[in-house]
Design a protein around this motif. Structure first.
Motif, short mmCIF file in Angstrom:
data_model
loop_
_atom_site.label_atom_id
_atom_site.label_comp_id
_atom_site.label_asym_id
_atom_site.label_seq_id
_atom_site.Cartn_x
_atom_site.Cartn_y
_atom_site.Cartn_z
N ALA A 1 -5.46 -10.76 2.31
CA ALA A 1 -5.34 -10.52 1.00
C ALA A 1 -5.08 -9.08 0.89
O ALA A 1 -6.08 -8.21 1.51
CB ALA A 1 -6.52 -11.15 0.09
N GLY A 2 -4.24 -8.59 0.18
CA GLY A 2 -4.38 -7.22 -0.12
C GLY A 2 -4.25 -6.91 -1.53
O GLY A 2 -3.99 -7.83 -2.56
N ILE A 3 -4.28 -5.55 -2.00
CA ILE A 3 -4.53 -5.09 -3.44
C ILE A 3 -4.02 -3.62 -3.52
O ILE A 3 -4.43 -2.90 -2.54
CB ILE A 3 -5.46 -5.50 -4.30
N LEU A 4 -3.06 -3.35 -4.69
CA LEU A 4 -3.06 -1.94 -5.00
C LEU A 4 -3.87 -1.36 -6.14
O LEU A 4 -3.77 -1.97 -7.18
CB LEU A 4 -1.63 -1.63 -4.95
N GLU A 5 -4.30 0.04 -6.00
CA GLU A 5 -4.74 0.58 -7.33
C GLU A 5 -4.24 2.09 -7.36
O GLU A 5 -3.85 2.45 -6.26
CB GLU A 5 -6.37 0.82 -6.89
N PRO A 6 -4.09 2.48 -8.47
CA PRO A 6 -4.41 1.84 -9.97
C PRO A 6 -3.05 0.81 -9.99
O PRO A 6 -1.73 1.24 -9.86
CB PRO A 6 -4.11 2.85 -10.83
N ALA A 7 -3.11 -0.47 -10.20
CA ALA A 7 -1.98 -1.32 -10.25
C ALA A 7 -0.73 -1.04 -11.15
O ALA A 7 0.48 -1.28 -10.85
CB ALA A 7 -2.45 -2.89 -10.92
N TYR A 8 -1.12 -0.43 -12.14
CA TYR A 8 0.09 0.12 -13.15
C TYR A 8 0.66 1.24 -13.18
O TYR A 8 1.62 1.67 -13.78
CB TYR A 8 -0.40 -0.20 -14.60
N ASP A 9 0.00 2.10 -11.94
CA ASP A 9 0.63 3.54 -11.90
C ASP A 9 0.43 3.87 -10.28
O ASP A 9 0.26 4.96 -10.04
CB ASP A 9 -0.23 4.44 -12.66
N VAL A 10 0.54 3.19 -9.42
CA VAL A 10 0.54 3.28 -8.03
C VAL A 10 1.86 4.28 -7.55
O VAL A 10 2.90 4.00 -8.25
CB VAL A 10 0.20 1.98 -7.21
N GLY A 11 1.53 4.97 -6.72
CA GLY A 11 2.56 5.71 -6.32
C GLY A 11 3.32 5.62 -4.75
O GLY A 11 4.23 4.88 -4.20
N GLY A 12 2.40 5.91 -3.75
CA GLY A 12 2.67 6.06 -2.55
C GLY A 12 2.09 5.18 -1.55
O GLY A 12 2.46 5.06 -0.32
N ASP A 13 1.39 4.35 -1.83
CA ASP A 13 0.54 3.37 -1.36
C ASP A 13 1.30 2.14 -1.11
O ASP A 13 1.94 1.65 -2.22
CB ASP A 13 -0.80 3.00 -1.61
N SER A 14 1.30 1.30 0.03
CA SER A 14 2.02 0.08 0.29
C SER A 14 1.26 -0.80 1.38
O SER A 14 0.61 -0.26 2.09
CB SER A 14 3.20 0.11 0.50
N PHE A 15 1.67 -1.96 1.64
CA PHE A 15 1.38 -2.78 2.76
C PHE A 15 2.16 -3.80 2.88
O PHE A 15 3.14 -4.00 2.09
CB PHE A 15 -0.04 -3.27 2.69
N ASP A 16 2.37 -4.32 4.24
CA ASP A 16 3.26 -5.49 4.55
C ASP A 16 2.71 -6.39 5.65
O ASP A 16 1.60 -5.82 6.40
CB ASP A 16 4.52 -4.65 5.03
N TYR A 17 3.18 -7.43 5.68
CA TYR A 17 2.89 -8.39 6.81
C TYR A 17 3.64 -9.29 6.91
O TYR A 17 4.71 -9.62 6.26
CB TYR A 17 1.15 -9.12 6.36
N ALA A 18 3.52 -10.11 8.17
CA ALA A 18 4.39 -11.41 8.36
C ALA A 18 3.71 -12.20 9.56
O ALA A 18 3.09 -11.71 10.52
CB ALA A 18 5.80 -11.02 8.98
N LEU A 19 3.75 -13.37 9.58
CA LEU A 19 3.17 -14.18 10.47
C LEU A 19 4.42 -14.96 11.26
O LEU A 19 5.19 -15.75 10.42
CB LEU A 19 2.15 -15.39 9.80
N ASP A 20 4.59 -14.68 12.47
CA ASP A 20 5.97 -15.04 13.20
C ASP A 20 5.06 -15.80 14.29
O ASP A 20 4.46 -15.32 15.35
CB ASP A 20 6.65 -13.94 13.82
N GLU A 21 5.46 -17.12 14.61
CA GLU A 21 4.96 -17.89 15.53
C GLU A 21 3.31 -17.60 15.60
O GLU A 21 2.64 -17.89 14.59
CB GLU A 21 5.34 -17.68 16.88
N HIS A 22 2.75 -17.21 16.77
CA HIS A 22 1.27 -17.16 16.64
C HIS A 22 0.96 -15.43 16.51
O HIS A 22 -0.14 -15.27 17.10
CB HIS A 22 0.65 -17.85 17.88
N VAL A 23 1.63 -14.79 16.04
CA VAL A 23 1.37 -13.29 15.72
C VAL A 23 1.38 -12.96 14.28
O VAL A 23 2.40 -13.18 13.66
CB VAL A 23 2.43 -12.38 16.62
N LEU A 24 0.25 -12.34 13.99
CA LEU A 24 0.30 -11.84 12.45
C LEU A 24 0.64 -10.30 12.75
O LEU A 24 -0.25 -9.63 13.32
CB LEU A 24 -1.00 -12.03 11.85
#
Length: 441
Positions: A208-231
């Motif tokens: 699970a992920g979350i960004l702060e401040p939710a309504y004014d975030v600028g440069g932060d981000s995250f990403d993910y993908a589950l491919d076969e047995h690799v997250l």
């Protein structure tokens, strides 16, 4: 056989054979006759096919009313996960509701069905709307009474409603407008557009992920993908604030996804992002952590390009840092990335976060600091809540402990390795494969 008075040949009427027939059939030989549940879900699905997004909530309310339900409410979570925002329209009731301390909030936070007995003997059902495992919101309605058949149908109805809302969201801004509990900046809008679902849960891994401040975030981000047995997972923090930082972060995320989908190794991923950012934004940089978790072995590998060390949360043990060499942020060019590895045990959680979490200045000028962060992680993890709820509560606890200050973006990404895959990953009723509160019959 003689003709009738009009010269037509009579047609012999044959009685359908007993049993399930020659089409769809299962081992128990159940009838293909449409049940109330199939009619409800089928009608909703058939009618929603061409239904405009603005009518989806009203359609759900109409179908529930047709089978005896009343007072239908559909809430969507707002972006900072503090309130549930209602859909409105004919047949729908409800108002903005706090997630903490409310009946619909309980269904949302525990991903489980709750039943409220009303004075007249009827029962109000509150059901989490889950798109896969991602939290969409809560569906509620009242029935004269309930048994296990009603509970099973209600839960499936909530799942279908969630899927309809998510699918229709690709064609409209209606649901995004409902979710917004405050004005959103352009930079935040850009970041939310590029995010994957905030929650993913499988029998083997959860995050699970979350960004702060939710309504004014600028440069932060995250990403993910589950491919076969690799997250695959990544957390980014682009230099600066506002729209320019958001544009940089968007470029870094795109470069990461491009490399990841091309099966690049972790070192090659780093070099690819470094090259792209250096060429597109010379003189600027972004910190990053990119990693991979082998869900069969529990081996986590990552490159730390300028972020604080991730924290490992092990049940019954103190929170510990996963220290190691730090590679230069992407964008400077020419660095040789250092890949670190650690063996996780089933149940281990790893928290990745950006420096905005710990570098915020409190009253008096002191930094919030990693010691305070570890204390809050331990407190939030003590009850062993779901990964999604742990991140939500931790984010809010961090905001409160910082006195509401958000002079820099702050992102959290929590990953839990639950253990290697079972022998038969398609087995019915697989433990951990069903939402909490499901009836598996």
């Amino acid at each position: 056989m003689p003709d009738d008075a009009h010269g037509h040949h009579p047609v012999a009427v044959q009685t359908p054979p007993a049993g399930p027939g020659v089409g769809f059939v299962d081992e128990e030989g159940r009838s293909r006759t449409e049940s109330l549940g199939e009619r409800l879900l089928g009608s909703l699905l058939d009618r929603a096919h061409l239904m405009p997004a603005r009518l989806v909530g009203r359609l759900v309310a109409q179908e529930i009313a047709a089978v005896g339900g009343t007072d239908v409410s559909i809430w969507l979570q707002d972006y900072d996960q503090r309130t549930l925002q209602p859909l409105t329209g004919t047949g729908l009731v409800g108002e903005t509701t706090s997630i903490d301390g409310s009946w619909p909030g309980r269904a949302f936070t525990e991903d489980a069905r709750f039943e409220q007995a009303l004075p007249d003997g009827s029962v109000r059902l509150y059901l989490p709307m889950l798109d896969g495992s991602d939290r969409v919101g809560v569906l509620a309605f009242t029935l004269p009474g309930v048994d296990d058949n009603d509970r099973r149908l209600a839960q499936r109805l909530a799942g279908l409603t969630a899927d309809l809302i998510v699918t229709k969201s690709h064609y409209t801004g209606t649901f995004a407008q409902v979710r917004a509990a405050a004005p959103m900046s352009l930079s935040a809008h850009l970041q939310w557009q590029s995010l994957p679902p905030l929650v993913m849960t499988t029998p083997d891994v959860a995050l699970a992920g979350i960004l702060e401040p939710a309504y004014d975030v600028g440069g932060d981000s995250f990403d993910y993908a589950l491919d076969e047995h690799v997250l695959h997972l990544a957390v980014f923090d682009a230099m600066g604030h506002g729209l320019e930082a958001a544009i940089m972060a968007t470029v870094v995320v795109a470069a990461y996804r491009h490399g990841r989908r091309s099966a690049a190794s972790l070192p090659d991923l780093y070099v690819h992002m470094d090259d792209v950012l250096g060429a597109s934004h010379p003189g600027r940089f972004a910190t990053a952590q990119v990693g991979r978790l082998d869900t069969e072995t529990g081996i986590l590998s990552w490159v730390n390009a300028g972020h604080p060390a991730p924290l490992r949360v092990r049940e019954g043990a103190a929170v510990s840092e996963l220290t190691g060499p730090i590679t230069r942020p992407v964008g400077f060019g020419g660095a040789a990335p250092s890949v670190q590895t650690v063996q996780l045990v089933p149940g281990d959680r790893v928290l990745f976060f950006t420096d905005g979490v710990v570098e915020e200045r409190l009253e008096g000028g002191l930094q919030f600091g990693e010691v305070r962060l570890r204390e809050l992680v331990e407190q939030t993890s003590a009850d062993r809540l779901s990964v999604a709820e742990t991140v939500r509560l931790l984010s809010h606890a961090l905001m409160a402990a910082r006195g509401g200050r958000t002079s820099d973006d702050a992102s959290l990404l929590l990953v839990e390795w639950r253990g290697p895959p079972r022998d038969d990953e398609l087995a019915r009723g697989l433990i951990g494969g069903l939402p909490a509160g499901d009836i598996d019959s």
